[in-house]
Design a protein around this motif. Sequence first.
Motif, PDB file in Angstrom:
ATOM      1  N   ASP A   1       2.326  12.799  20.488  1.00  0.00           N
ATOM      2  CA  ASP A   1       3.412  13.178  19.177  1.00  0.00           C
ATOM      3  C   ASP A   1       3.052  13.415  18.077  1.00  0.00           C
ATOM      4  O   ASP A   1       3.074  14.240  17.273  1.00  0.00           O
ATOM      5  CB  ASP A   1       4.602  12.413  19.880  1.00  0.00           C
ATOM      6  N   ILE A   2       2.343  12.050  17.799  1.00  0.00           N
ATOM      7  CA  ILE A   2       1.846  11.993  16.118  1.00  0.00           C
ATOM      8  C   ILE A   2       0.426  13.203  15.956  1.00  0.00           C
ATOM      9  O   ILE A   2       1.061  13.849  14.448  1.00  0.00           O
ATOM     10  CB  ILE A   2       0.768  10.372  16.317  1.00  0.00           C
ATOM     11  N   ILE A   3       0.219  13.473  16.812  1.00  0.00           N
ATOM     12  CA  ILE A   3      -0.715  14.630  16.327  1.00  0.00           C
ATOM     13  C   ILE A   3      -0.339  15.634  15.999  1.00  0.00           C
ATOM     14  O   ILE A   3      -0.135  16.297  15.318  1.00  0.00           O
ATOM     15  CB  ILE A   3      -2.208  14.629  17.513  1.00  0.00           C
TER      16      ILE A   3
ATOM     17  N   PHE B   1      -8.618  17.099  19.216  1.00  0.00           N
ATOM     18  CA  PHE B   1      -7.814  16.933  19.355  1.00  0.00           C
ATOM     19  C   PHE B   1      -7.625  17.645  20.786  1.00  0.00           C
ATOM     20  O   PHE B   1      -6.474  16.607  21.744  1.00  0.00           O
ATOM     21  CB  PHE B   1      -6.889  17.575  18.134  1.00  0.00           C
ATOM     22  N   ALA B   2      -7.674  18.956  20.909  1.00  0.00           N
ATOM     23  CA  ALA B   2      -7.770  19.617  21.941  1.00  0.00           C
ATOM     24  C   ALA B   2      -8.041  18.611  23.314  1.00  0.00           C
ATOM     25  O   ALA B   2      -7.365  18.683  24.313  1.00  0.00           O
ATOM     26  CB  ALA B   2      -7.926  20.956  22.099  1.00  0.00           C
ATOM     27  N   GLU B   3      -9.015  18.055  23.381  1.00  0.00           N
ATOM     28  CA  GLU B   3      -9.573  17.392  24.372  1.00  0.00           C
ATOM     29  C   GLU B   3      -8.900  16.367  24.103  1.00  0.00           C
ATOM     30  O   GLU B   3      -9.022  16.085  25.964  1.00  0.00           O
ATOM     31  CB  GLU B   3     -11.311  16.930  23.957  1.00  0.00           C
ATOM     32  N   PHE B   4      -8.738  16.184  23.634  1.00  0.00           N
ATOM     33  CA  PHE B   4      -8.086  14.406  24.054  1.00  0.00           C
ATOM     34  C   PHE B   4      -6.816  14.673  24.449  1.00  0.00           C
ATOM     35  O   PHE B   4      -6.333  13.974  26.020  1.00  0.00           O
ATOM     36  CB  PHE B   4      -7.319  13.808  22.622  1.00  0.00           C
ATOM     37  N   ILE B   5      -5.782  15.662  24.105  1.00  0.00           N
ATOM     38  CA  ILE B   5      -4.659  16.300  25.180  1.00  0.00           C
ATOM     39  C   ILE B   5      -5.297  16.735  26.330  1.00  0.00           C
ATOM     40  O   ILE B   5      -4.329  16.153  27.175  1.00  0.00           O
ATOM     41  CB  ILE B   5      -3.528  17.217  24.428  1.00  0.00           C
ATOM     42  N   ALA B   6      -5.975  17.795  26.669  1.00  0.00           N
ATOM     43  CA  ALA B   6      -6.467  17.916  27.508  1.00  0.00           C
ATOM     44  C   ALA B   6      -6.299  17.337  28.511  1.00  0.00           C
ATOM     45  O   ALA B   6      -6.622  17.159  29.832  1.00  0.00           O
ATOM     46  CB  ALA B   6      -7.693  19.440  27.624  1.00  0.00           C
ATOM     47  N   SER B   7      -7.256  15.872  27.782  1.00  0.00           N
ATOM     48  CA  SER B   7      -7.937  14.819  28.573  1.00  0.00           C
ATOM     49  C   SER B   7      -6.964  14.075  29.990  1.00  0.00           C
ATOM     50  O   SER B   7      -6.896  13.220  30.879  1.00  0.00           O
ATOM     51  CB  SER B   7      -8.358  13.928  27.818  1.00  0.00           C
TER      52      SER B   7
ATOM     53  N   LEU C   1     -12.737  20.246  13.699  1.00  0.00           N
ATOM     54  CA  LEU C   1     -13.273  19.344  14.377  1.00  0.00           C
ATOM     55  C   LEU C   1     -12.213  19.151  15.177  1.00  0.00           C
ATOM     56  O   LEU C   1     -12.267  18.460  15.488  1.00  0.00           O
ATOM     57  CB  LEU C   1     -14.610  18.950  13.561  1.00  0.00           C
ATOM     58  N   LEU C   2     -11.602  18.416  13.760  1.00  0.00           N
ATOM     59  CA  LEU C   2     -10.590  17.484  13.872  1.00  0.00           C
ATOM     60  C   LEU C   2      -9.588  18.497  15.190  1.00  0.00           C
ATOM     61  O   LEU C   2      -9.239  17.600  16.636  1.00  0.00           O
ATOM     62  CB  LEU C   2      -9.811  17.219  13.478  1.00  0.00           C
ATOM     63  N   HIS C   3      -9.499  19.609  15.037  1.00  0.00           N
ATOM     64  CA  HIS C   3      -8.272  20.363  16.037  1.00  0.00           C
ATOM     65  C   HIS C   3      -8.836  20.259  17.392  1.00  0.00           C
ATOM     66  O   HIS C   3      -8.713  20.033  18.287  1.00  0.00           O
ATOM     67  CB  HIS C   3      -8.520  22.114  15.918  1.00  0.00           C
ATOM     68  N   SER C   4     -10.686  20.376  17.292  1.00  0.00           N
ATOM     69  CA  SER C   4     -11.058  20.827  18.702  1.00  0.00           C
ATOM     70  C   SER C   4     -10.903  19.435  18.851  1.00  0.00           C
ATOM     71  O   SER C   4     -10.620  19.437  20.234  1.00  0.00           O
ATOM     72  CB  SER C   4     -12.717  20.763  18.441  1.00  0.00           C
TER      73      SER C   4
ATOM     74  N   LYS D   1     -14.752   9.426  25.090  1.00  0.00           N
ATOM     75  CA  LYS D   1     -14.871  10.388  24.141  1.00  0.00           C
ATOM     76  C   LYS D   1     -14.196  11.145  22.551  1.00  0.00           C
ATOM     77  O   LYS D   1     -14.842  10.813  21.808  1.00  0.00           O
ATOM     78  CB  LYS D   1     -16.010  11.122  24.622  1.00  0.00           C
ATOM     79  N   SER D   2     -13.763  11.524  23.052  1.00  0.00           N
ATOM     80  CA  SER D   2     -12.543  12.270  21.639  1.00  0.00           C
ATOM     81  C   SER D   2     -11.729  11.420  21.336  1.00  0.00           C
ATOM     82  O   SER D   2     -11.616  12.052  20.412  1.00  0.00           O
ATOM     83  CB  SER D   2     -11.700  14.012  22.769  1.00  0.00           C
ATOM     84  N   GLY D   3     -10.997  10.463  21.709  1.00  0.00           N
ATOM     85  CA  GLY D   3     -10.474   9.625  21.332  1.00  0.00           C
ATOM     86  C   GLY D   3     -11.454   9.352  19.512  1.00  0.00           C
ATOM     87  O   GLY D   3     -10.748   8.862  18.964  1.00  0.00           O
ATOM     88  N   TYR D   4     -12.555   8.553  20.500  1.00  0.00           N
ATOM     89  CA  TYR D   4     -13.312   7.439  19.835  1.00  0.00           C
ATOM     90  C   TYR D   4     -13.802   8.642  18.518  1.00  0.00           C
ATOM     91  O   TYR D   4     -13.993   8.781  17.387  1.00  0.00           O
ATOM     92  CB  TYR D   4     -14.202   7.221  20.367  1.00  0.00           C
ATOM     93  N   LYS D   5     -13.497   9.456  18.815  1.00  0.00           N
ATOM     94  CA  LYS D   5     -14.564  11.155  18.171  1.00  0.00           C
ATOM     95  C   LYS D   5     -13.353  11.086  16.937  1.00  0.00           C
ATOM     96  O   LYS D   5     -13.987  11.099  15.826  1.00  0.00           O
ATOM     97  CB  LYS D   5     -14.609  12.258  18.149  1.00  0.00           C
ATOM     98  N   ILE D   6     -11.628  11.262  16.758  1.00  0.00           N
ATOM     99  CA  ILE D   6     -10.697  11.648  16.186  1.00  0.00           C
ATOM    100  C   ILE D   6     -10.952  10.244  15.487  1.00  0.00           C
ATOM    101  O   ILE D   6     -10.753  10.522  14.278  1.00  0.00           O
ATOM    102  CB  ILE D   6      -9.306  11.779  17.147  1.00  0.00           C
ATOM    103  N   ILE D   7     -11.121   8.863  16.033  1.00  0.00           N
ATOM    104  CA  ILE D   7     -11.208   8.032  15.091  1.00  0.00           C
ATOM    105  C   ILE D   7     -11.686   8.089  14.188  1.00  0.00           C
ATOM    106  O   ILE D   7     -11.802   7.282  12.734  1.00  0.00           O
ATOM    107  CB  ILE D   7     -10.781   6.913  15.664  1.00  0.00           C
ATOM    108  N   GLN D   8     -13.494   8.297  14.905  1.00  0.00           N
ATOM    109  CA  GLN D   8     -14.547   8.077  13.741  1.00  0.00           C
ATOM    110  C   GLN D   8     -13.937   9.575  12.436  1.00  0.00           C
ATOM    111  O   GLN D   8     -14.086   9.343  11.179  1.00  0.00           O
ATOM    112  CB  GLN D   8     -15.660   8.581  14.083  1.00  0.00           C
ATOM    113  N   LEU D   9     -14.184  10.799  12.824  1.00  0.00           N
ATOM    114  CA  LEU D   9     -13.536  11.765  11.891  1.00  0.00           C
ATOM    115  C   LEU D   9     -12.176  11.819  11.241  1.00  0.00           C
ATOM    116  O   LEU D   9     -12.318  12.508   9.913  1.00  0.00           O
ATOM    117  CB  LEU D   9     -13.516  12.942  12.987  1.00  0.00           C
ATOM    118  N   LEU D  10     -11.844  10.730  11.818  1.00  0.00           N
ATOM    119  CA  LEU D  10      -9.901  11.272  10.438  1.00  0.00           C
ATOM    120  C   LEU D  10     -10.853  10.287   9.681  1.00  0.00           C
ATOM    121  O   LEU D  10      -9.659  10.052   8.838  1.00  0.00           O
ATOM    122  CB  LEU D  10      -8.886  11.134  11.494  1.00  0.00           C
ATOM    123  N   ARG D  11     -10.978   8.883  10.216  1.00  0.00           N
ATOM    124  CA  ARG D  11     -10.853   7.466   9.247  1.00  0.00           C
ATOM    125  C   ARG D  11     -12.011   8.473   7.956  1.00  0.00           C
ATOM    126  O   ARG D  11     -11.784   8.590   6.670  1.00  0.00           O
ATOM    127  CB  ARG D  11     -11.598   6.865  10.079  1.00  0.00           C
ATOM    128  N   GLN D  12     -12.841   9.454   8.239  1.00  0.00           N
ATOM    129  CA  GLN D  12     -14.203   9.864   7.534  1.00  0.00           C
ATOM    130  C   GLN D  12     -13.350  10.289   6.512  1.00  0.00           C
ATOM    131  O   GLN D  12     -13.658  11.280   5.163  1.00  0.00           O
ATOM    132  CB  GLN D  12     -15.363  10.212   7.927  1.00  0.00           C
TER     133      GLN D  12
END
Length: 190
Positions: free
Chosen positions: A46-48, A91-97, A86-89, A150-161
């Motif tokens: 929902d936040i995404i 997010f899509a993986e995270f939601i799909a998972s 990259l973040l949109h991608s 995989k997608s969750g940790y990617k979101i954390i890393q990319l969004l923080r950077q």
Amino acid sequence: MCWLDGFHDEHAALEHMLIKLEGNLKDIEQDTAGVNIIWELKETVDIINMVIIPHFKKEEEDIYPEALRLCGDKSFMMGLYKEHELLHSAFAEFIASLGEKNLALQIQRGDKLGRIIAKSKFSHLDEMPKNLERPPEKKPLPIDKETLLKSGYKIIQLLRQHIQKEETQLCEIMRKKVKLTPSTDFFEKT
């Protein structure tokens, strides 16, 4: 209040969301997550959909073009746009998972939230009360665990950077504009 302050507040709130997401992912990774984890992950979705994606759109429509005009550093600005992609991608993986592929599309179309929730594959799951004396029995989570992690940790890393770049480099570029136009609210209040 300067519009940069509003974006800073959203970035600070997102950092809190990332801390919670990271804790949830670690619980899932170590198989210590309770049944309520599904609802916490859906809150992240929902936040995404309702905060981060509109925030990105506003940046892409208002801030980035102005920053590009001010600094002329096309490679830096195109890097920010690329990070959004990259973040949109991710997010899509995270939601799909979570098995909720069409949730974002339904929300964007303006479907009634009640109808969307009723269609959710998690609509039959009840949220468990917290602090029970006897923990509920463990059931496998109805998610794609590997993709979620995989997608969750990617979101954390990319969004923080990404937030770090916006809070430092992009803000510096935009503050130059404020110094050039002394009649702005921000300049008057500092």
